[in-house]
Design a protein around this motif. Structure first.
Motif, PDB file in Angstrom:
ATOM      1  N   GLY A 157       9.664  16.277  -9.083  1.00  0.00           N
ATOM      2  CA  GLY A 157       8.431  15.619  -8.668  1.00  0.00           C
ATOM      3  C   GLY A 157       7.857  14.728  -9.737  1.00  0.00           C
ATOM      4  O   GLY A 157       8.541  14.295 -10.660  1.00  0.00           O
ATOM      5  N   ASP A 158       6.569  14.435  -9.589  1.00  0.00           N
ATOM      6  CA  ASP A 158       5.824  13.618 -10.545  1.00  0.00           C
ATOM      7  C   ASP A 158       6.492  12.263 -10.759  1.00  0.00           C
ATOM      8  O   ASP A 158       6.691  11.821 -11.891  1.00  0.00           O
ATOM      9  N   LYS A 159       6.838  11.628  -9.618  1.00  0.00           N
ATOM     10  CA  LYS A 159       7.393  10.280  -9.600  1.00  0.00           C
ATOM     11  C   LYS A 159       8.760  10.157 -10.264  1.00  0.00           C
ATOM     12  O   LYS A 159       9.170   9.086 -10.740  1.00  0.00           O
ATOM     13  N   ALA A 160       9.497  11.257 -10.324  1.00  0.00           N
ATOM     14  CA  ALA A 160      10.873  11.191 -10.832  1.00  0.00           C
ATOM     15  C   ALA A 160      11.673  10.205  -9.994  1.00  0.00           C
ATOM     16  O   ALA A 160      11.446  10.043  -8.789  1.00  0.00           O
ATOM     17  N   GLN A 161      12.651   9.559 -10.621  1.00  0.00           N
ATOM     18  CA  GLN A 161      13.445   8.571  -9.905  1.00  0.00           C
ATOM     19  C   GLN A 161      14.880   8.552 -10.441  1.00  0.00           C
ATOM     20  O   GLN A 161      15.140   8.924 -11.577  1.00  0.00           O
ATOM     21  N   ARG A 216       8.810  16.244  -4.319  1.00  0.00           N
ATOM     22  CA  ARG A 216       7.562  15.584  -3.912  1.00  0.00           C
ATOM     23  C   ARG A 216       7.281  14.396  -4.828  1.00  0.00           C
ATOM     24  O   ARG A 216       7.434  14.486  -6.041  1.00  0.00           O
ATOM     25  N   ASP A 217       6.878  13.284  -4.196  1.00  0.00           N
ATOM     26  CA  ASP A 217       6.423  12.117  -4.947  1.00  0.00           C
ATOM     27  C   ASP A 217       7.527  11.599  -5.865  1.00  0.00           C
ATOM     28  O   ASP A 217       7.406  11.616  -7.097  1.00  0.00           O
ATOM     29  N   LEU A 218       8.614  11.102  -5.256  1.00  0.00           N
ATOM     30  CA  LEU A 218       9.770  10.658  -6.010  1.00  0.00           C
ATOM     31  C   LEU A 218      10.482   9.554  -5.249  1.00  0.00           C
ATOM     32  O   LEU A 218      10.149   9.245  -4.103  1.00  0.00           O
ATOM     33  N   SER A 219      11.483   8.961  -5.886  1.00  0.00           N
ATOM     34  CA  SER A 219      12.211   7.870  -5.235  1.00  0.00           C
ATOM     35  C   SER A 219      13.632   7.796  -5.763  1.00  0.00           C
ATOM     36  O   SER A 219      13.937   8.239  -6.868  1.00  0.00           O
ATOM     37  N   HIS A 242      12.427  20.908   0.925  1.00  0.00           N
ATOM     38  CA  HIS A 242      11.090  20.390   1.245  1.00  0.00           C
ATOM     39  C   HIS A 242      10.963  19.031   0.573  1.00  0.00           C
ATOM     40  O   HIS A 242      10.998  18.926  -0.658  1.00  0.00           O
ATOM     41  N   LEU A 243      10.802  17.980   1.382  1.00  0.00           N
ATOM     42  CA  LEU A 243      10.621  16.626   0.855  1.00  0.00           C
ATOM     43  C   LEU A 243       9.278  16.100   1.319  1.00  0.00           C
ATOM     44  O   LEU A 243       8.994  16.048   2.515  1.00  0.00           O
ATOM     45  N   GLU A 244       8.474  15.650   0.374  1.00  0.00           N
ATOM     46  CA  GLU A 244       7.127  15.156   0.666  1.00  0.00           C
ATOM     47  C   GLU A 244       6.886  13.891  -0.157  1.00  0.00           C
ATOM     48  O   GLU A 244       7.162  13.863  -1.366  1.00  0.00           O
ATOM     49  N   SER A 245       6.414  12.835   0.503  1.00  0.00           N
ATOM     50  CA  SER A 245       6.124  11.563  -0.180  1.00  0.00           C
ATOM     51  C   SER A 245       7.336  11.067  -0.954  1.00  0.00           C
ATOM     52  O   SER A 245       7.227  10.625  -2.105  1.00  0.00           O
ATOM     53  N   ILE A 262      15.073  22.224   6.738  1.00  0.00           N
ATOM     54  CA  ILE A 262      14.770  20.984   6.029  1.00  0.00           C
ATOM     55  C   ILE A 262      13.443  20.452   6.544  1.00  0.00           C
ATOM     56  O   ILE A 262      13.228  20.380   7.755  1.00  0.00           O
ATOM     57  N   GLY A 263      12.557  20.039   5.639  1.00  0.00           N
ATOM     58  CA  GLY A 263      11.301  19.411   6.026  1.00  0.00           C
ATOM     59  C   GLY A 263      11.166  18.053   5.377  1.00  0.00           C
ATOM     60  O   GLY A 263      11.299  17.923   4.160  1.00  0.00           O
ATOM     61  N   VAL A 264      10.930  17.014   6.202  1.00  0.00           N
ATOM     62  CA  VAL A 264      10.661  15.652   5.718  1.00  0.00           C
ATOM     63  C   VAL A 264       9.231  15.342   6.148  1.00  0.00           C
ATOM     64  O   VAL A 264       8.968  15.168   7.342  1.00  0.00           O
ATOM     65  N   LEU A 265       8.313  15.226   5.194  1.00  0.00           N
ATOM     66  CA  LEU A 265       6.900  15.344   5.524  1.00  0.00           C
ATOM     67  C   LEU A 265       6.037  14.286   4.843  1.00  0.00           C
ATOM     68  O   LEU A 265       6.367  13.775   3.770  1.00  0.00           O
ATOM     69  N   ASP A 266       4.926  13.978   5.472  1.00  0.00           N
ATOM     70  CA  ASP A 266       3.752  13.359   4.860  1.00  0.00           C
ATOM     71  C   ASP A 266       4.063  12.122   4.029  1.00  0.00           C
ATOM     72  O   ASP A 266       4.019  12.139   2.795  1.00  0.00           O
ATOM     73  N   GLY A 267       4.358  11.043   4.736  1.00  0.00           N
ATOM     74  CA  GLY A 267       4.481   9.762   4.062  1.00  0.00           C
ATOM     75  C   GLY A 267       5.846   9.415   3.534  1.00  0.00           C
ATOM     76  O   GLY A 267       5.993   8.438   2.789  1.00  0.00           O
ATOM     77  N   CYS A 268       6.866  10.175   3.881  1.00  0.00           N
ATOM     78  CA  CYS A 268       8.215   9.816   3.454  1.00  0.00           C
ATOM     79  C   CYS A 268       8.663   8.517   4.126  1.00  0.00           C
ATOM     80  O   CYS A 268       8.314   8.248   5.275  1.00  0.00           O
ATOM     81  N   LYS A 269       9.451   7.725   3.402  1.00  0.00           N
ATOM     82  CA  LYS A 269       9.972   6.473   3.936  1.00  0.00           C
ATOM     83  C   LYS A 269      11.425   6.295   3.511  1.00  0.00           C
ATOM     84  O   LYS A 269      11.810   6.630   2.394  1.00  0.00           O
TER      85      LYS A 269
END
Length: 377
Positions: free
Chosen positions: A187-191, A210-213, A231-234, A253-260
């Motif tokens: 998480g924490d914007k890891a990429q 969460r919160d990654l790309s 669990h994948l979020e954002s 598997i969960g793809v949640l809340d703002g994933c693109k």
């Protein structure tokens, strides 16, 4: 340079300390480099904060080190810590083992590698037990490879965190057993992270992201666990592919809340407590989700829930669901639908799926603008 201690036991017998039992401290103008530290036991005796501590170290190997009994002092404490622009480090075949009370330490192995060059840090073949985080990759770490480690009975098995993103990480081939929170937490914007071929058994979440790309979660095996398998979020530009998820107590598997732009492909999900694959609160308006769910084999979901399905789209738009097999082959079926839409879901393409053999029906939709064609149900 060239330090190579023989087999040694170092035991701390003083008063409580916030320092390291073995410490290599360089500086920005005087690096420590080309060092091997091996074949040592560091017994912190529950009185010292760090077993092995190195700053401004590069091109070094730490191997066959046993650290036990390090202590949390003011929310800090670690078996092996390597940080502050260290590069070219290998940590291999070390054992970070519990002493009474040591489970409150922040981590077994802690990497805060801020090297901006091409050097990589390799963490391989280590055994870590009974820590807050087994292997902690923190704040601007780059080019870290975590492979073939066994992490047992920690709150989190492997975790990335920090105010500045970690990037170019490989987490591969690790065995994580009974991590009460998360087996692997990214998480924490890891990429630019690959999480592949890990075995995660028991505990809470298997992989929590969460919160990654630009992340690949592939070919992992997740067995049991009280929460979701993955669990994948954002998340943005994420591939979840080729994983086997068995008998989790929540969704597989969960793809949640703002994933693109997420692809969920060729996974096997069996015996989930709730939904097999859940896509929820993604897309809408000028923010298409571009979620693709293809080629998955989902069966016998809703083991612990009375109203769950194999593949579920809740408030989800602009998804493609194709060529999946979603069914229930139990004598007493629990999976209500093979594919189910709910809430404000719309503009989804559901084509070429086999959804025969469920408790209530094959496919149920709510979207007025969906495309539903060539399915078996």
């Amino acid at each position: 340079r060239g330090v190579n201690p023989a087999s040694t036991i170092i035991r701390y017998t003083g008063t409580s300390s916030s320092q390291g039992l073995l410490k290599l401290q360089g500086s920005s103008t005087n690096w420590i480099e080309n060092v091997t530290v091996e074949n040592m036991t560091l017994d912190c005796n529950l009185l010292i904060q760090y077993g092995y501590w190195a700053n401004y170290l590069r091109k070094a190997t730490v191997r066959n080190i046993v650290v036990k009994g390090h202590k949390n002092i003011s929310d800090w404490g670690c078996g092996i810590i390597v940080g502050l622009r260290d590069g070219g480090i290998t940590i291999e075949n070390c054992r970070i083992i519990a002493g009474s009370g040591s489970s409150t330490s922040i981590g077994g192995i802690w990497i805060t590698n801020r090297d901006d060059g091409d050097n990589r840090t390799l963490v391989t073949g280590n055994y870590v037990e009974d820590q807050n985080v087994g292997i902690f990759i923190e704040d601007r770490a780059k080019r870290v490879i975590v492979t073939n480690n066994f992490v047992k009975d920690c709150q989190e098995g492997i975790r990335t965190a920090g105010t500045t993103p970690c990037e170019f990480l490989v987490i591969e081939g690790n065995h994580i057993l009974n991590a009460s929170g998360n087996g692997i937490h990214i998480g924490d914007k890891a990429q630019f992270v690959n999480v592949t071929s890990n075995l995660i058994e028991g505990g809470g979440y298997g992989i929590f992201a969460r919160d990654l790309s630009n992340v690949t979660i592939g070919n992992n095996t997740i067995k049991g666990g009280s929460q979701r398998g993955i669990h994948l979020e954002s998340g943005v530009e994420v591939v979840i592919e080729g994983n086997s998820i068995l008998n989790t107590n929540a969704d597989g598997i969960g793809v949640l809340d703002g994933c693109k732009t997420v692809s969920v492909n060729s996974n096997t999900v069996v015996g989930s407590g709730s939904m097999g694959i859940r896509v929820h609160n993604v897309g809408g308006g000028s923010n298409p989700s571009n979620t693709v769910i293809t080629g998955n084999n989902v069966k016998n979901s809703a083991r612990l829930s009375s109203d769950s399905s194999g593949i579920y789209l809740g408030n989800a738009t602009d998804c493609i669901v194709g060529n999946n097999r979603s069914y229930d082959d139990q004598a007493t079926k629990t999976q209500e639908y093979g594919i189910q839409e709910a809430g404000s879901s719309n503009y989804n393409i559901i084509v070429g799926n086999d959804a025969r053999g469920n408790k209530i029906g094959g496919i149920t939709t709510v979207g007025a603008n969906d495309v539903v064609a060539n399915n078996l149900q």
